[in-house]
Design a protein around this motif. Structure first.
Motif, PDB file in Angstrom:
ATOM      1  N   THR A 125       0.832  -1.207   0.000  1.00  0.00           N
ATOM      2  CA  THR A 125       0.000   0.000   0.000  1.00  0.00           C
ATOM      3  C   THR A 125       0.866   1.255   0.000  1.00  0.00           C
ATOM      4  O   THR A 125       0.587   2.222  -0.729  1.00  0.00           O
ATOM      5  CB  THR A 125      -0.932  -0.004   1.224  1.00  0.00           C
ATOM      6  N   ALA A 126       1.916   1.252   0.825  1.00  0.00           N
ATOM      7  CA  ALA A 126       2.823   2.402   0.858  1.00  0.00           C
ATOM      8  C   ALA A 126       3.498   2.607  -0.499  1.00  0.00           C
ATOM      9  O   ALA A 126       3.657   3.743  -0.961  1.00  0.00           O
ATOM     10  CB  ALA A 126       3.870   2.206   1.957  1.00  0.00           C
ATOM     11  N   GLN A 127       3.899   1.526  -1.149  1.00  0.00           N
ATOM     12  CA  GLN A 127       4.515   1.639  -2.476  1.00  0.00           C
ATOM     13  C   GLN A 127       3.538   2.232  -3.492  1.00  0.00           C
ATOM     14  O   GLN A 127       3.909   3.086  -4.298  1.00  0.00           O
ATOM     15  CB  GLN A 127       4.990   0.267  -2.946  1.00  0.00           C
ATOM     16  N   PHE A 128       2.292   1.775  -3.456  1.00  0.00           N
ATOM     17  CA  PHE A 128       1.290   2.307  -4.373  1.00  0.00           C
ATOM     18  C   PHE A 128       1.112   3.814  -4.176  1.00  0.00           C
ATOM     19  O   PHE A 128       1.013   4.588  -5.135  1.00  0.00           O
ATOM     20  CB  PHE A 128      -0.045   1.594  -4.176  1.00  0.00           C
ATOM     21  N   LEU A 129       1.067   4.226  -2.911  1.00  0.00           N
ATOM     22  CA  LEU A 129       0.845   5.641  -2.606  1.00  0.00           C
ATOM     23  C   LEU A 129       2.038   6.487  -3.033  1.00  0.00           C
ATOM     24  O   LEU A 129       1.866   7.577  -3.591  1.00  0.00           O
ATOM     25  CB  LEU A 129       0.588   5.809  -1.103  1.00  0.00           C
ATOM     26  N   VAL A 130       3.233   6.014  -2.757  1.00  0.00           N
ATOM     27  CA  VAL A 130       4.445   6.764  -3.147  1.00  0.00           C
ATOM     28  C   VAL A 130       4.538   6.872  -4.668  1.00  0.00           C
ATOM     29  O   VAL A 130       5.027   7.865  -5.208  1.00  0.00           O
ATOM     30  CB  VAL A 130       5.697   6.077  -2.569  1.00  0.00           C
ATOM     31  N   VAL A 191       4.544   8.637   2.328  1.00  0.00           N
ATOM     32  CA  VAL A 191       3.114   8.460   2.087  1.00  0.00           C
ATOM     33  C   VAL A 191       2.392   9.763   2.410  1.00  0.00           C
ATOM     34  O   VAL A 191       2.842  10.558   3.239  1.00  0.00           O
ATOM     35  CB  VAL A 191       2.544   7.317   2.947  1.00  0.00           C
ATOM     36  N   PRO A 192       1.265  10.049   1.760  1.00  0.00           N
ATOM     37  CA  PRO A 192       0.544  11.311   1.986  1.00  0.00           C
ATOM     38  C   PRO A 192       0.074  11.461   3.432  1.00  0.00           C
ATOM     39  O   PRO A 192      -0.233  10.477   4.107  1.00  0.00           O
ATOM     40  CB  PRO A 192      -0.650  11.209   1.025  1.00  0.00           C
ATOM     41  N   GLU A 193      -0.008  12.694   3.886  1.00  0.00           N
ATOM     42  CA  GLU A 193      -0.492  12.957   5.237  1.00  0.00           C
ATOM     43  C   GLU A 193      -1.949  12.531   5.405  1.00  0.00           C
ATOM     44  O   GLU A 193      -2.360  12.099   6.490  1.00  0.00           O
ATOM     45  CB  GLU A 193      -0.326  14.439   5.577  1.00  0.00           C
ATOM     46  N   PHE A 195      -3.326   9.991   4.255  1.00  0.00           N
ATOM     47  CA  PHE A 195      -3.337   8.556   4.538  1.00  0.00           C
ATOM     48  C   PHE A 195      -3.002   8.308   6.003  1.00  0.00           C
ATOM     49  O   PHE A 195      -3.584   7.424   6.642  1.00  0.00           O
ATOM     50  CB  PHE A 195      -2.342   7.846   3.629  1.00  0.00           C
ATOM     51  N   GLN A 196      -2.080   9.083   6.555  1.00  0.00           N
ATOM     52  CA  GLN A 196      -1.693   8.902   7.950  1.00  0.00           C
ATOM     53  C   GLN A 196      -2.811   9.275   8.914  1.00  0.00           C
ATOM     54  O   GLN A 196      -2.903   8.726  10.020  1.00  0.00           O
ATOM     55  CB  GLN A 196      -0.448   9.735   8.258  1.00  0.00           C
ATOM     56  N   VAL A 197      -3.677  10.183   8.497  1.00  0.00           N
ATOM     57  CA  VAL A 197      -4.789  10.609   9.356  1.00  0.00           C
ATOM     58  C   VAL A 197      -5.761   9.455   9.611  1.00  0.00           C
ATOM     59  O   VAL A 197      -6.428   9.408  10.643  1.00  0.00           O
ATOM     60  CB  VAL A 197      -5.518  11.813   8.723  1.00  0.00           C
ATOM     61  N   ILE A 198      -5.839   8.503   8.678  1.00  0.00           N
ATOM     62  CA  ILE A 198      -6.794   7.406   8.808  1.00  0.00           C
ATOM     63  C   ILE A 198      -6.597   6.667  10.124  1.00  0.00           C
ATOM     64  O   ILE A 198      -7.560   6.390  10.854  1.00  0.00           O
ATOM     65  CB  ILE A 198      -6.646   6.426   7.628  1.00  0.00           C
ATOM     66  N   LEU A 272      -1.632  -0.292   9.933  1.00  0.00           N
ATOM     67  CA  LEU A 272      -0.322  -0.122  10.569  1.00  0.00           C
ATOM     68  C   LEU A 272       0.556   0.810   9.748  1.00  0.00           C
ATOM     69  O   LEU A 272       1.268   1.659  10.313  1.00  0.00           O
ATOM     70  CB  LEU A 272       0.356  -1.480  10.740  1.00  0.00           C
ATOM     71  N   ALA A 273       0.523   0.677   8.419  1.00  0.00           N
ATOM     72  CA  ALA A 273       1.287   1.593   7.570  1.00  0.00           C
ATOM     73  C   ALA A 273       0.789   3.015   7.745  1.00  0.00           C
ATOM     74  O   ALA A 273       1.584   3.975   7.750  1.00  0.00           O
ATOM     75  CB  ALA A 273       1.166   1.155   6.109  1.00  0.00           C
ATOM     76  N   SER A 274      -0.511   3.193   7.894  1.00  0.00           N
ATOM     77  CA  SER A 274      -1.066   4.517   8.117  1.00  0.00           C
ATOM     78  C   SER A 274      -0.619   5.068   9.465  1.00  0.00           C
ATOM     79  O   SER A 274      -0.269   6.245   9.581  1.00  0.00           O
ATOM     80  CB  SER A 274      -2.592   4.455   8.055  1.00  0.00           C
ATOM     81  N   ARG A 275      -0.622   4.224  10.479  1.00  0.00           N
ATOM     82  CA  ARG A 275      -0.234   4.688  11.815  1.00  0.00           C
ATOM     83  C   ARG A 275       1.240   5.082  11.870  1.00  0.00           C
ATOM     84  O   ARG A 275       1.620   6.076  12.482  1.00  0.00           O
ATOM     85  CB  ARG A 275      -0.509   3.580  12.833  1.00  0.00           C
TER      86      ARG A 275
END
Length: 363
Positions: A125-130, A191-193, A195-198, A272-275
């Motif tokens: 997921t992180a790779q897709f977002l980047v 990764v976008p911010e 995404f991290q908010v989730i 977990l990637a989002s966190r």
């Protein structure tokens, strides 16, 4: 009280009857010698009360309340809003994985691949977002990877007839190898911010992760206690051959529980990637053992057909509370591992004791 009923050949044991419209259990076990010709012509009816299944979580709830009470007295920081928020975020992902693991355990199986699937889904997921993919499609693909690997596990167990331990152990190595190769064992950052908010955001002060974990637990509780599919799961775990003779699609149920376990592991990896705000290829190492431990502590039996979604979530919460309390009290983390190991042995020991008592009493 809802009941799970399936039929078995009468030659194997006794027959259990319930008077039509009767109150309470109304059950009578009749030896074969006393069966009428009409009863001998009919298959035996075996009844499992879902209320009995749900009651297995009571021990875990008692342990949880005792742990919370002890930590409240021992540390002034335990009940602070900041600590409870951190505890909720720590436990949520374990709880999601544990609920998925529970479905597999209920069918007398085991899924050792959830930790590796979590790591692969999160890093992917992180790779897709980047790479510039929008957030929603990236999340769906990440969860989809976990779901697909879960289906493969189910096919290996039902079609290739591999033991669940071997099939999922192999998938553990495959998924972990794929994520290490695809990331070159490097952390995926940037990764976008949004995404991290989730995972790090809140709704009315309640962490998003806790809301997601509670929703997953509630859905699985409903599925297991209020749907035909849930009753099929318990039937397969209790006696797959009897379930098959009763018309239960045993293979499809087995594939489905591994698929759901993979789906929830994939969801856990995305969260977990989002966190963490990054895709870590080694994420999830050892999570499979924690998920199994949470299920067992929460009242599930590794022999199948015993356990509940609330119990699995309670087991995850017990482990999280012990780890959190240990950190607050500066207790050596190795001692906490010993304590959790003792809890597992005690839980399994009580399960075996109850099983032997039931067998000796003819229950």
């Amino acid at each position: 009280m809802p009941k799970l009923i399936w039929r078995e050949p009468i030659e194997t044991t006794t027959i259990t009857n319930k008077p039509p419209g009767g109150e309470g259990p109304g059950l009578e076990t009749v030896p074969r010698a006393r069966l009428s010709p009409e009863q001998q012509a009919e298959p035996r009816r075996r009844v499992i009360t879902l209320g009995d299944i749900a009651g297995r979580e009571s021990g875990g709830l008692v342990v949880l309340l005792v742990a919370i009470g002890a930590l409240t007295l021992a540390s002034d920081e335990f009940l602070t809003g900041n600590n409870l928020s951190n505890l909720a975020r720590q436990v949520a992902i374990f709880g999601i994985i544990a609920v998925g693991q529970l479905l597999v355990i209920l069918t007398a199986g085991i899924d050792l691949s959830v930790g590796s699937i979590l790591g692969l889904s999160g890093a992917s997921t992180a790779q897709f977002l980047v790479a510039g993919m929008p957030i929603v499609p990236a999340i769906l693909l990440g969860v989809g990877i976990g779901t697909a690997l879960g289906v493969v596990n189910g096919l290996l167990v039902t079609r290739a007839l591999l033991p669940p331990f071997i099939a999922t152990l192999g998938m553990l190595g495959i998924a972990r190898g794929i994520v290490l190769v695809s990331t070159d064992a490097q952390t995926i950052q940037g990764v976008p911010e949004a995404f991290q908010v989730i995972a790090n955001g809140t709704i009315l002060g309640i962490p998003n992760l806790l809301i997601v974990a509670a929703a997953v637990t509630a859905v699985m509780w409903f599925v297991l206690t209020r749907t035909v599919f849930g009753r099929y799961i318990y039937a397969v775990g209790s006696n797959p051959e009897s379930a098959r003779l009763a018309g239960v699609p045993v293979r499809m149920v087995t594939i489905s529980v591994y698929m759901i376990s993979g789906l929830l592991a994939g969801l856990g990896g995305v969260l977990l990637a989002s966190r963490l705000g990054a895709g870590i290829p080694t994420a999830g190492t050892g999570f499979e053992l924690s998920a199994i431990a949470a299920c067992v502590i929460g009242g599930a039996s590794l022999f199948g057909a015993k356990g509940s979604a609330i119990g699995a979530a309670t087991g995850a919460l017990i482990m999280g509370v012990l780890n959190n309390g240990g950190n607050l009290l500066a207790i050596n983390a190795f001692y906490l591992q010993i304590a959790i190991g003792v809890l597992i042995l005690v839980a399994v020991g009580f399960d075996q004791l109850n099983t032997r008592r039931s067998a000796s009493s003819g229950g």
